[in-house]
Enzyme design. Structure first.
Site, PDB file in Angstrom:
ATOM      1  N   HIS A 211      50.392  28.907  21.969  1.00  0.00           N
ATOM      2  CA  HIS A 211      50.176  29.621  23.232  1.00  0.00           C
ATOM      3  C   HIS A 211      50.512  28.814  24.482  1.00  0.00           C
ATOM      4  O   HIS A 211      50.480  29.350  25.578  1.00  0.00           O
ATOM      5  CB  HIS A 211      48.727  30.103  23.332  1.00  0.00           C
ATOM      6  CG  HIS A 211      47.772  28.987  23.631  1.00  0.00           C
ATOM      7  ND1 HIS A 211      47.337  28.111  22.677  1.00  0.00           N
ATOM      8  CD2 HIS A 211      47.197  28.586  24.788  1.00  0.00           C
ATOM      9  CE1 HIS A 211      46.538  27.237  23.220  1.00  0.00           C
ATOM     10  NE2 HIS A 211      46.424  27.485  24.506  1.00  0.00           N
TER      11      HIS A 211
HETATM   12  C1  UD1 Z   1      44.021  29.422  28.843  1.00  0.00           C
HETATM   13  C2  UD1 Z   1      43.864  27.957  29.242  1.00  0.00           C
HETATM   14  C3  UD1 Z   1      44.316  27.065  28.081  1.00  0.00           C
HETATM   15  C4  UD1 Z   1      43.580  27.430  26.813  1.00  0.00           C
HETATM   16  C5  UD1 Z   1      43.801  28.897  26.534  1.00  0.00           C
HETATM   17  C6  UD1 Z   1      43.126  29.373  25.281  1.00  0.00           C
HETATM   18  C7  UD1 Z   1      44.223  27.475  31.612  1.00  0.00           C
HETATM   19  C8  UD1 Z   1      45.127  26.817  32.573  1.00  0.00           C
HETATM   20  N1  UD1 Z   1      44.699  27.606  30.371  1.00  0.00           N
HETATM   21  O1  UD1 Z   1      45.391  29.655  28.658  1.00  0.00           O
HETATM   22  O2  UD1 Z   1      44.028  25.725  28.398  1.00  0.00           O
HETATM   23  O3  UD1 Z   1      44.073  26.640  25.756  1.00  0.00           O
HETATM   24  O4  UD1 Z   1      43.301  29.645  27.647  1.00  0.00           O
HETATM   25  O5  UD1 Z   1      43.449  30.696  25.007  1.00  0.00           O
HETATM   26  O6  UD1 Z   1      43.119  27.830  31.965  1.00  0.00           O
HETATM   27  N2  UD1 Z   1      45.512  37.616  28.460  1.00  0.00           N
HETATM   28  C9  UD1 Z   1      45.141  38.785  27.876  1.00  0.00           C
HETATM   29  N3  UD1 Z   1      43.815  38.945  27.569  1.00  0.00           N
HETATM   30  C10 UD1 Z   1      42.882  38.014  27.825  1.00  0.00           C
HETATM   31  C11 UD1 Z   1      43.282  36.820  28.446  1.00  0.00           C
HETATM   32  C12 UD1 Z   1      44.597  36.624  28.747  1.00  0.00           C
HETATM   33  O7  UD1 Z   1      45.949  39.653  27.615  1.00  0.00           O
HETATM   34  O8  UD1 Z   1      41.703  38.231  27.510  1.00  0.00           O
HETATM   35  C13 UD1 Z   1      46.935  37.392  28.764  1.00  0.00           C
HETATM   36  C14 UD1 Z   1      47.293  37.751  30.177  1.00  0.00           C
HETATM   37  O9  UD1 Z   1      48.556  38.347  30.181  1.00  0.00           O
HETATM   38  C15 UD1 Z   1      47.379  36.402  30.852  1.00  0.00           C
HETATM   39  C16 UD1 Z   1      47.850  35.492  29.712  1.00  0.00           C
HETATM   40  O10 UD1 Z   1      47.267  36.056  28.543  1.00  0.00           O
HETATM   41  O11 UD1 Z   1      48.224  36.406  31.950  1.00  0.00           O
HETATM   42  C17 UD1 Z   1      47.413  34.066  29.846  1.00  0.00           C
HETATM   43  O12 UD1 Z   1      46.002  33.968  30.088  1.00  0.00           O
HETATM   44  P1  UD1 Z   1      45.425  32.746  30.967  1.00  0.00           P
HETATM   45  O13 UD1 Z   1      43.957  32.738  30.960  1.00  0.00           O
HETATM   46  O14 UD1 Z   1      46.108  32.707  32.267  1.00  0.00           O
HETATM   47  O15 UD1 Z   1      45.939  31.459  30.183  1.00  0.00           O
HETATM   48  P2  UD1 Z   1      45.966  31.147  28.621  1.00  0.00           P
HETATM   49  O16 UD1 Z   1      47.385  31.044  28.229  1.00  0.00           O
HETATM   50  O17 UD1 Z   1      45.079  32.023  27.818  1.00  0.00           O
END
Ligand code: UD1
Length: 369
Positions: A211
């Protein structure tokens, strides 16, 4: 004498890897009338299977505050958490805020608290990948530089913090909160019918997770990783619970039928798969630690790790992100699996040690709970 007012402690969680750290922390404060712990869920992760299922599996109490910030760019997400947490910290008049890990929720809460003169306590402090292109590395550096109490999981954390000029007295090696959750849930996880339910059966298999933006948002890198994964699937089938960020990138790529794409799994199912897998291919931070505790071979699809103890004494190997480096690491692992030793204090008691360190930080005697 009037009854003593408990010390208010905010506990902040927002993203999936936070939940297994906050659960044992919350549990460690149960019954301690010197404190009132107030759980704040930022809502950085909000899908049922990225958030609520973990509250259920890990028996985390209902948060007093849900900030429901959702997704956005780093600036938007961090700023939104800051805006929404400030009034909570003001109205509750907290004495301390505990933040865990290295996600955007961690840095946002710590920044707001420190400017309000609230003590910041960072659990999982001191880890360094020395790679400033990683958003988490920036979060770790900033949070540690403004934290008053630094709770570290492994000796490298203490060493890094001392090199950065932190006071030895502000650093406490407490062990690994994530391992507390693992140990408390492993028996139940292994009793679950995960393999049957997911159609894996008794076959040897590999588990994949991916991821990190550096891997999945870079098409060339993703192609290299997928080429390696395709080749490994000739040796054994792969099961891959796909993170939402990655799903958008790999949909429609037509991977071969021995690569089984799954939705993100709940905590216990995922633990079950980690324990039973022949090997795990991952770019996660926490999975490097969990696999070391479970004695499962782990290939980390990165060029560096902020968790060196999992390489030095655990079952983890750095596999890089090119097709050839991943395949080399896979052959090494297949032919000479690492024995692995569990690092000191990864024993299921980290929550208790955090509790003791936080009591001491507030000038309270230990053992008076
Ligand atoms: C975040 C953390 C990362 C951690 C990871 C675990 C930061 C900078 N990164 O990354 O360190 O390893 O979580 O998962 O905080 N999304 C969904 N549903 C959700 C959450 C996210 O669809 O419940 C999608 C959204 O499109 C979002 C993308 O995933 O834009 C990324 O989510 P985000 O929280 O920004 O970062 P992660 O890649 O999950």
């Amino acid at each position: 004498m009037p009854p003593k007012t408990p010390i208010k402690l905010g506990m902040v969680a927002g993203a999936r890897p936070n939940f297994m750290k906050i659960a044992p922390l919350m549990a460690a404060f149960i019954g301690d009338s010197d404190f009132e712990s107030i759980l704040i869920h930022t809502g950085q992760h909000y899908d049922q299977n990225m958030s609520e299922s973990f509250f259920r599996d890990l028996r985390i109490p209902e948060p007093r505050y849900r900030l429901e910030v959702g997704s956005g760019s780093h600036a938007q997400q961090t700023a939104e958490i800051m805006k929404r947490i400030e009034p909570v910290l003001i109205s509750e008049q907290m004495a301390g805020v505990v933040v865990v890990g290295d996600v955007n929720s961690t840095i946002a809460a710590a920044l707001v608290a420190v400017k309000m003169g609230i003590a910041v306590i960072h659990a999982e402090a001191g880890l360094r990948s020395f790679d400033r292109t990683m958003p988490e590395e920036i979060n770790r550096l900033v949070v540690d530089s403004i934290s008053d109490l630094l709770l570290v999981t492994e000796e490298s954390g203490r060493v890094n913090l001392l090199k950065e000029g932190r006071e030895p007295g502000s650093i406490v090696l407490v062990g690994n909160l994530m391992v507390d959750s693992l140990r408390h849930n492993l028996k139940e996880a292994l009793e679950a019918d995960t393999l049957e339910r997911l159609g894996i059966g008794t076959e040897r298999f590999a588990l994949v997770t991916l991821h990190r933006p550096a891997n999945v948002d870079d098409d060339a890198k993703l192609k290299e990783i997928l080429a390696a994964v395709e080749e490994i699937s000739e040796d054994l089938p792969l099961y891959w619970p796909v993170h939402p960020r990655t799903r958008a990138k790999i949909n429609g790529l037509g991977l071969n039928s021995r690569i089984h794409l799954l939705d993100p799994l709940g905590y216990r199912d995922f633990l079950h798969l980690q324990a039973k897998a022949a090997v795990i291919l991952t770019d996660s931070g926490g999975i490097q630690e969990e696999s070391t505790v479970l004695g499962t071979q782990c290939l980390t699809l990165r060029d560096n790790t902020e968790r060196p103890v999992t390489i030095e004494s655990g079952t983890n190997r750095l596999a890089g992100t090119s097709k050839s480096s991943i395949l080399d690491a896979w052959r090494q692992t297949r032919d000479t699996p690492k024995a692995g030793v569990i690092p000191p204090m990864w024993d299921g008691q980290a929550g208790q040690r955090c509790h003791a360190a936080i009591r001491a930080f507030f000038g309270l005697p230990s053992g008076s709970v």
